[in-house]
Design an enzyme around this catalytic site. Structure first.
Site, PDB file in Angstrom:
ATOM      1  N   GLU A   1       0.827  -1.199   0.000  1.00  0.00           N
ATOM      2  CA  GLU A   1       0.000   0.000   0.000  1.00  0.00           C
ATOM      3  C   GLU A   1       0.862   1.250   0.000  1.00  0.00           C
ATOM      4  O   GLU A   1       0.591   2.213  -0.711  1.00  0.00           O
ATOM      5  CB  GLU A   1      -0.925   0.007   1.225  1.00  0.00           C
ATOM      6  CG  GLU A   1      -1.891  -1.162   1.278  1.00  0.00           C
ATOM      7  CD  GLU A   1      -1.371  -2.322   2.097  1.00  0.00           C
ATOM      8  OE1 GLU A   1      -2.182  -2.996   2.754  1.00  0.00           O
ATOM      9  OE2 GLU A   1      -0.143  -2.561   2.082  1.00  0.00           O
TER      10      GLU A   1
ATOM     11  N   ASP B   1      -5.088  -3.831  -2.480  1.00  0.00           N
ATOM     12  CA  ASP B   1      -5.128  -2.378  -2.344  1.00  0.00           C
ATOM     13  C   ASP B   1      -3.817  -1.741  -2.765  1.00  0.00           C
ATOM     14  O   ASP B   1      -3.805  -0.635  -3.329  1.00  0.00           O
ATOM     15  CB  ASP B   1      -5.524  -1.955  -0.923  1.00  0.00           C
ATOM     16  CG  ASP B   1      -4.840  -2.758   0.167  1.00  0.00           C
ATOM     17  OD1 ASP B   1      -4.057  -3.669  -0.156  1.00  0.00           O
ATOM     18  OD2 ASP B   1      -5.087  -2.474   1.358  1.00  0.00           O
TER      19      ASP B   1
END
Length: 370
Positions: A50, A111
């Site tokens: 991320e 993500d």
């Protein structure tokens, strides 16, 4: 939409100041090899997908204000290529330790993977793809890998990572922080693959459904206990499910069939957290995906951006099992559009760039306009 006030130059300088502080705190060259790392000091490991994805998006976005942006971005690309997922070499391994060695299975986190190709597409628009790296080609390979390994082909919802395969208990779950609608539009434009239209529509329909069924006001309050999440220790927050009825200000609302816990000595005011974890006795939250019903579990939250995500502690730290939180639609849409509402003058290209004086909205719009 709330917009900042002040002259464009004042707004630009405010963002540049914040960017410079972010860069000084989080952009590192700790592991040699020509790598640029985005450090995540509050995570279980210092380098996570991320953070790398955010770093790539932010660095490409701010190129007009940072003469060193391209060098740092290329270092991020080199780092990404050196840390592939074990399941698909065109995806990024989710976690690395202090020596920049991949750990916890060397598999991916969706993500993080979603921001990597988006950052590469921004870089292609900023600097073209004729330098050390072909940004556009790398972006398309990453996008195709996401489609292959991080999308449920039945529901068209994003999976939690490439480790979640058919038969694995998290396969029918999705996570609101991955509902990046504008990313999906950019991926469709970059690849010409209409599957991304189906993926975008599926998530927009899910957002609409969540808003219609679960976006009613909630009574939430912070407790004195805390839990350890994957990223950090967070206070426990309890919420009651369902529509609220009028009650004395500062106390949780009464809900038919649900008994509110007795506060001691007096209940704190209602609180609607961005990060929270349910506790034993709280009402179960709705499952995210209708394809297969999953049992409600006690859950712990990890890092979320604009959209709140709920996660289960009954799995190792690299395996995340979410259930969407209330108010999903508003926060998910904020997440999808989070790159579009910044001061516009900052994305002017450097003078050597082929298209001079384009602004943020123009650049990001170019990724998605048909």
């Amino acid at each position: 939409m709330l917009t900042p006030t002040g002259s464009q130059s004042t707004l630009d300088q405010a963002v540049i100041t914040k960017y410079d502080a972010w860069k000084a705190a989080f952009i590192k060259h700790n592991c040699g090899n020509g790598w640029t790392e985005t450090i995540s000091p509050d995570a279980d490991h210092p380098y996570v997908a991320e953070g790398q994805g955010y770093g790539m998006v932010i660095t490409a976005t701010m190129a007009g204000a940072d003469s060193g942006a391209k060098a740092n971005f290329d270092g991020m690309v080199k780092y990404m290529l050196a840390h592939p997922s074990v399941h698909n070499s065109n995806l990024l391994a989710a976690e690395q330790d202090s020596s920049c060695t991949s750990v916890d299975g060397s598999d991916s986190a969706t993500d993080g993977d979603l921001d990597v190709p988006y950052g590469l597409l921004l870089a292609d628009r900023q600097w073209s793809s004729s330098g050390t790296y072909n940004y556009k080609d790398l972006a398309i390979k990453h996008i195709n890998a996401i489609k292959s390994n991080e999308v449920n082909p039945t529901t068209h919802y994003m999976l939690l990572g490439d480790w979640s395969t058919s038969g694995e208990p998290h396969y029918w779950m999705t996570r609101s922080s991955d509902f990046l609608i504008d990313h999906f539009r950019a991926f469709k434009k970059a690849t010409g693959d209409s599957t991304w239209d189906a993926i975008r529509t599926a998530h927009q329909d899910l957002i609409t459904s969540q808003q219609a069924n679960y976006a009613s006001p909630q009574a939430c309050w912070r407790t004195s206990s805390s839990v350890r999440t994957r990223r950090r220790s967070r206070p426990t927050v309890r919420c009651l499910k369902g529509p609220m009825t009028a009650t004395t200000p500062g106390t949780p609302a009464a809900i038919p069939g649900v008994s509110a816990p007795t506060p001691s000595p007096a209940p704190p005011p209602p609180h609607s957290p961005r990060r929270a974890s349910s506790t034993p006795g709280s009402s179960p939250r709705p499952a995210a995906t209708p394809a297969t019903s999953a049992p409600a579990t006690t859950s712990m939250a990890r890092r979320s951006t604009a959209a709140t995500t709920w996660h289960s502690p009954h799995r190792s730290s690299s395996r995340r099992s979410p259930t969407p939180a209330p108010g999903l639609a508003r926060r998910a849409l904020e997440q999808a559009d989070r790159h579009l509402d910044r001061p516009l003058a900052l994305l002017r290209r450097q003078r050597a760039a082929p298209i001079h004086d384009r602004r943020i909205r123009q650049l990001l719009g170019a990724l998605t306009e048909e």
